[in-house]
Each structure stands twice: as structure tokens, then as C-alpha cells.
Design a protein around this motif. Sequence first.
Motif, PDB file in Angstrom:
ATOM      1  N   PHE A   4       0.858  -1.190   0.000  1.00 24.34           N
ATOM      2  CA  PHE A   4       0.000   0.000   0.000  1.00 24.34           C
ATOM      3  C   PHE A   4       0.888   1.232   0.000  1.00 24.34           C
ATOM      4  N   TRP A   6      -0.179   4.443   0.423  1.00 29.15           N
ATOM      5  CA  TRP A   6      -0.619   5.354   1.493  1.00 29.15           C
ATOM      6  C   TRP A   6      -1.400   4.571   2.555  1.00 29.15           C
ATOM      7  N   PRO A   7      -0.748   3.743   3.332  1.00 23.87           N
ATOM      8  CA  PRO A   7      -1.473   2.881   4.275  1.00 23.87           C
ATOM      9  C   PRO A   7      -2.164   3.651   5.400  1.00 23.87           C
ATOM     10  N   TRP A   8      -1.729   4.905   5.664  1.00 25.62           N
ATOM     11  CA  TRP A   8      -2.331   5.665   6.755  1.00 25.62           C
ATOM     12  C   TRP A   8      -3.804   6.020   6.506  1.00 25.62           C
ATOM     13  N   PHE A   9      -4.263   5.878   5.255  1.00 28.43           N
ATOM     14  CA  PHE A   9      -5.669   6.147   4.975  1.00 28.43           C
ATOM     15  C   PHE A   9      -6.600   5.123   5.631  1.00 28.43           C
ATOM     16  N   PHE A  10      -6.061   3.983   6.067  1.00 29.63           N
ATOM     17  CA  PHE A  10      -6.882   2.998   6.757  1.00 29.63           C
ATOM     18  C   PHE A  10      -7.391   3.536   8.096  1.00 29.63           C
ATOM     19  N   VAL A  69     -11.916   2.989   0.899  1.00 26.11           N
ATOM     20  CA  VAL A  69     -10.760   3.361   1.726  1.00 26.11           C
ATOM     21  C   VAL A  69      -9.530   2.560   1.305  1.00 26.11           C
ATOM     22  N   THR A  70      -9.740   1.281   1.002  1.00 29.72           N
ATOM     23  CA  THR A  70      -8.626   0.457   0.533  1.00 29.72           C
ATOM     24  C   THR A  70      -8.084   0.986  -0.794  1.00 29.72           C
ATOM     25  N   ILE A  72      -8.200   4.141  -1.812  1.00 34.82           N
ATOM     26  CA  ILE A  72      -7.481   5.386  -1.552  1.00 34.82           C
ATOM     27  C   ILE A  72      -6.091   5.110  -0.994  1.00 34.82           C
ATOM     28  N   ALA A  73      -5.934   3.999  -0.293  1.00 36.20           N
ATOM     29  CA  ALA A  73      -4.623   3.627   0.253  1.00 36.20           C
ATOM     30  C   ALA A  73      -3.650   3.170  -0.831  1.00 36.20           C
ATOM     31  N   ARG A  74      -4.087   3.149  -2.083  1.00 41.00           N
ATOM     32  CA  ARG A  74      -3.264   2.810  -3.255  1.00 41.00           C
ATOM     33  C   ARG A  74      -2.626   1.435  -3.156  1.00 41.00           C
ATOM     34  N   PRO A  75      -3.431   0.377  -3.238  1.00 39.01           N
ATOM     35  CA  PRO A  75      -2.840  -0.961  -3.237  1.00 39.01           C
ATOM     36  C   PRO A  75      -2.092  -1.239  -4.546  1.00 39.01           C
TER      37      PRO A  75
END
Length: 331
Positions: A4, A6-10, A69-70, A72-75
Motif C-alpha cells: 500500500f 498510502w497505508p495511513w488512509f486505513f 478506503v482500501t 485510496i490507500a493505493r494498493p
Amino acid sequence: MLEFVWPWFFLLLPLPLLMRFITPTTPKSEIIWWPTASLISKQSTSQSSGRVIKNPTLILFLCAWLVLVTAIARPVWVGDPIEITPSGRDLFIAVDLSGSMQVTDMQVNKETVDRLSAAKHVLNDFISTRKGDRIGIIVFGTKAYLQAPLSYDLEALNKLINENQIGFAGEQTAIGDAIGLGIKQLENKDSDKKVLILMTDGANTAGRVQPAQAASFAASQNVKIHTIGIGADEMVVQGFFGPKVINPSSDLDEPLLQDIASSTGGHYFRARSTSELSHIYHLIDQLEPTPSEDLWQRPKTTLLHWLGLLGLILIGFGFILQKTFLSKGSK
């Protein structure tokens, strides 16, 4: 492997629950900006004997929230490492095909061959080792021709080299035109390592461009030219009065080739035999080295657009089910 960006979007995942407990109860007369919040309120009041009425619409909206949300976290899916071709030089090889290249003063595997055959033998080995370089081929005689544009396909380039025949480009020698054509092919390239290797056995006897003028322009374009004069100094031939020793390279204009090389930052080499020619290309290989480090890359595939599309589909189904659910509840 999944990563991810941007994992902080979680951290946004608990937001619907926070909205449920923080937002005060909204009177029915007011506009509700988030349909999911009204459904949560409706569900909380629709209890009978301690049992909550199951609402598939709420589940769909919550799933849509999780998916968005997942997204947006850019997987990013990271694949297995693959080897990539390193970036080397843009290198052109200019081969003389004039009539004088048929002089048989060279040897390959202890057999006497002409100069072009010896050049082919050495060039095959040289090209095969230039992994990471883009190589092109120019042939010249009375005129200069582009035989192969810059390419990483070393096997195809060797095949083209071997197909060359003496006289294909005419009987004379247009050194200036060959340099000019090489510059033209290299002038729009982004590479800062542009090299031309010019091999000939004679002097400039044809063409519209003077070699000195072409070399000066090559220097202004940051094109380095290495020149090679090929041909033996001595050769025994049968004359009317018996065998005699001649100089088969008497037409070779060494001062010109030296000036071309020095004015562009290159080197001039003299090849009197096949072994010397092979050694010269080995020296050029050291002067113009290919990238030595192996480069590896892990291909990355972003999943954002797929998850975003899935989230929108879930929201769409949620609104459809919400309308169905509310129409049944009003009856």
C-alpha cells in the motif's frame, strides 16, 4: 506481494461508527446528508424483543466504504523480480564496402580471406558482447547507407553484418558521408554516450561531405568517433618476374583518420591483421564499456481503479436495495 502506497488512509475506516455515536439524532424534518447514517438510525430504532432487523443495504454501504478506503490507500501488486536491459551507449558501426575491401591480405582460422570477411569475423564477436547498448550499422562505398537503425537485437545485427558484400554501396569511399549519416542518426537521441566506429581501408574519394567538416560537426554534437585503418603493410604477389612484396594499404589515408578521431575525442587504430583488428575492438570495448551491473525490476500493478470501480458498484446496489427496503418498510 501486496503493498500500500498510502497505508495511513486505513485510519478512516472507523469513521462511520464515529459518525454514528458522535452525530446527534437528526429530526426527520431536516435533510440527511449521508444516507448510511439514516439507515443506522432506522436500524437502531427498529428493534423488537431485543432483536435487530437485518438490513442488507447497510452491509453493502459498509462494504463499499471498506473498498473505497482500501482504494485510496493505493494498493499495488508487486510481481517477481525480472532482469531488465541496462541503458548503455548509442553506438553506430560504419563498415567500408568499397572495392578495395576485397584485397586478400587477412587471415581467419589460418585461411587467407579478404578484408571484409575478417571485419565480419571480428564484428560478430564485438557486437555479441555489447549487451545494454543500442547498436546501428552504416555501410558506405560511393554512397553511405543506413543498414540498421539503433537496436538492442544483437543477433539480428550480426545477421545483417554477415549479409554485406563488397561493392553493395559502390566502388569508391565516401568517408565524410558515412560520418554525416551517423551524426544524423544520433543527433536526436537523448543518450549522452554517442559513439561512431568507422572502419576503412582507403581515403575519401567520393561523397558530398568533407570528412574534416563532418568530424567538426560530430564534435559539436558530442559524438565520439573511433577510426580504424584496416589492411596489411606487406603482401606477396606474383608478378611477371616472379613474386614481389607490395604495400596493399598504400591508399590508406592515416592522417585523415587520425584527425577525425582526435577532433571528436576518439582514438585511431591500425589493424594490419585479423588478430590486431580483434585486439582493437577489445580495446574499444574497454574504452566504451557496457553497464556492468545487473539491473532487476519488480513489476508493479496498481489496483486502485479496480477497487474504485467495485466500490461504486456496491454503492449503486446499495441505493437500489435501500429503495426496495424502504418501500417494503412503508407498507
